[in-house]
Design a protein around this motif. Sequence first.
Motif, mmCIF file in Angstrom:
data_model
loop_
_atom_site.group_PDB
_atom_site.id
_atom_site.type_symbol
_atom_site.label_atom_id
_atom_site.label_comp_id
_atom_site.label_asym_id
_atom_site.label_seq_id
_atom_site.Cartn_x
_atom_site.Cartn_y
_atom_site.Cartn_z
ATOM 1 N N TYR B 33 1.574 1.666 7.914
ATOM 2 C CA TYR B 33 0.820 1.345 6.698
ATOM 3 C C TYR B 33 1.458 0.174 5.963
ATOM 4 N N TYR B 35 1.430 -1.196 1.971
ATOM 5 C CA TYR B 35 1.068 -0.966 0.578
ATOM 6 C C TYR B 35 1.590 -2.112 -0.269
ATOM 7 N N GLN B 37 2.808 -2.661 -4.417
ATOM 8 C CA GLN B 37 3.127 -1.917 -5.633
ATOM 9 C C GLN B 37 3.154 -2.861 -6.810
ATOM 10 N N HIS B 41 -0.185 0.489 -11.265
ATOM 11 C CA HIS B 41 -1.102 0.832 -10.172
ATOM 12 C C HIS B 41 -0.460 1.722 -9.118
ATOM 13 N N GLY B 42 0.792 2.011 -9.210
ATOM 14 C CA GLY B 42 1.412 2.775 -8.141
ATOM 15 C C GLY B 42 1.380 1.976 -6.853
ATOM 16 N N LEU B 43 1.189 2.669 -5.743
ATOM 17 C CA LEU B 43 1.102 2.007 -4.436
ATOM 18 C C LEU B 43 -0.347 2.026 -3.970
ATOM 19 N N LEU B 45 -3.059 0.989 -0.846
ATOM 20 C CA LEU B 45 -3.081 0.784 0.592
ATOM 21 C C LEU B 45 -3.878 -0.463 0.945
ATOM 22 N N TYR B 50 -3.411 3.064 13.579
ATOM 23 C CA TYR B 50 -3.201 4.320 14.294
ATOM 24 C C TYR B 50 -2.347 4.145 15.546
ATOM 25 N N ASP B 59 -7.624 0.353 1.027
ATOM 26 C CA ASP B 59 -8.412 0.316 -0.200
ATOM 27 C C ASP B 59 -8.539 -1.083 -0.800
ATOM 28 N N PHE B 90 5.323 -2.720 0.587
ATOM 29 C CA PHE B 90 6.034 -1.679 1.325
ATOM 30 C C PHE B 90 5.298 -1.375 2.622
ATOM 31 N N TYR B 100 6.644 10.780 6.477
ATOM 32 C CA TYR B 100 6.278 9.475 5.953
ATOM 33 C C TYR B 100 7.566 8.758 5.571
ATOM 34 N N PHE B 102 9.382 5.076 4.415
ATOM 35 C CA PHE B 102 9.124 3.749 3.876
ATOM 36 C C PHE B 102 10.244 2.771 4.222
#
Lengths: 109, 111
Positions: B33, B35, B37, B41-43, B45, B50, B59, B90, B100, B102
């Motif tokens: 993934y 992201y 930050q 807004h936080g993190l 995507l 996959y 998003d 990230f 998960y 990071f």
Amino acid sequence: GDQVEQSPSALSLHEGTSSALRCNFTTTTRSVQWFRQNSRGSLINLFYLASGTKENGRLKSAFDSKELYSTLHIRDAQLEDSGTYFCAAEGTGGYKVVFGSGTRLLVSP
Amino acid sequence: EAAVTQSPRNKVAVTGGKVTLSCNQTNNHNNMYWYRQDTGHGLRLIHYSYGAGSTEKGDIPDGYKASRPSQENFSLILELATPSQTSVYFCASAGTHSDYTFGSGTRLLVI
């Protein structure tokens, strides 16, 4: 609106006290994860829950998928608990999670 | 030790230039993934994958491309960088959802 609503946005605690952080979800959530981000920016995975509760030392988390919320309890707060805590919700649409905006926790002597 | 390594740690880019952020994982995880930050807004995507050869829009994919040439590597590409892409990025990997992991983040400044 946002899928994950995290509260409070900021929290100050004195050493030795306890409190809880909360995340509310606006859609079906299959699981929740909790992370802590330290002052250097590193994100550490604290918990993963698909249901029920988990405990690790002074931290305890609960997830209620029916009522759409999760909590993170911090007991006997220590200075090293300071940081920003994020919850992340996994929906039903695949292998991705949505993060809350975080709770900035400051623990002081 | 299994890890997610991002490079560079810091980057200054000019508006309109191309930027590539790299991520390498030794966890043997299928899912990776990207992201960003930002304060308030936080993190969020941007893209995810996959497995080798796959990329999916997250998003906020506009202005970004992703590439997953192998299980270990996942890149984020800004073809025409803009100041609004100034952020901390990230990378993360995950096998099952309980692991998960990071990377340490890349600070990007677009001037």
